[in-house]
Write a protein that holds these residues in place. Structure first.
Motif, short mmCIF file in Angstrom:
data_model
loop_
_atom_site.label_atom_id
_atom_site.label_comp_id
_atom_site.label_asym_id
_atom_site.label_seq_id
_atom_site.Cartn_x
_atom_site.Cartn_y
_atom_site.Cartn_z
N ASP A 153 -0.43 -3.18 -4.57
CA ASP A 153 0.69 -4.26 -4.28
C ASP A 153 1.77 -4.62 -5.39
O ASP A 153 2.87 -4.91 -4.88
N GLN A 154 1.17 -4.70 -6.51
CA GLN A 154 2.30 -5.08 -7.71
C GLN A 154 3.32 -3.96 -7.72
O GLN A 154 4.37 -4.54 -7.95
N GLN A 155 2.88 -2.97 -7.81
CA GLN A 155 3.82 -1.70 -7.64
C GLN A 155 4.83 -1.79 -6.73
O GLN A 155 6.13 -1.18 -6.90
N ARG A 156 4.52 -2.11 -5.47
CA ARG A 156 5.40 -2.16 -4.30
C ARG A 156 6.23 -3.17 -4.39
O ARG A 156 7.44 -3.17 -3.65
#
Length: 66
Positions: A57-60
């Protein structure tokens, strides 16, 4: 690193009939682990899933504008 326990009842949900968590737990029991060891392995597996989800989620999310 700070250790935060999962929400109450999360592990119980993973042990419901037919769930992937139950399959994992049963596999650990058949490997010769005690029920306590199997639960510990399940907790570790659950924390790994939560961590991977958080990282994904953080990378998205786009980088915050400074």
């Amino acid at each position: 690193m700070i250790s935060v326990p999962p929400p109450a009842g999360t592990r119980a949900m993973w042990l419901r009939d037919g769930s992937r968590g139950e399959e994992y737990y049963r596999r650990k029991i058949t490997e010769g682990k005690t029920p306590a060891e199997a639960r510990h392995a399940l907790k570790r597996r659950l924390s790994n899933v939560v961590y991977r989800t958080m990282k994904r989620d953080q990378q998205r999310q786009p980088a915050a504008a400074a």
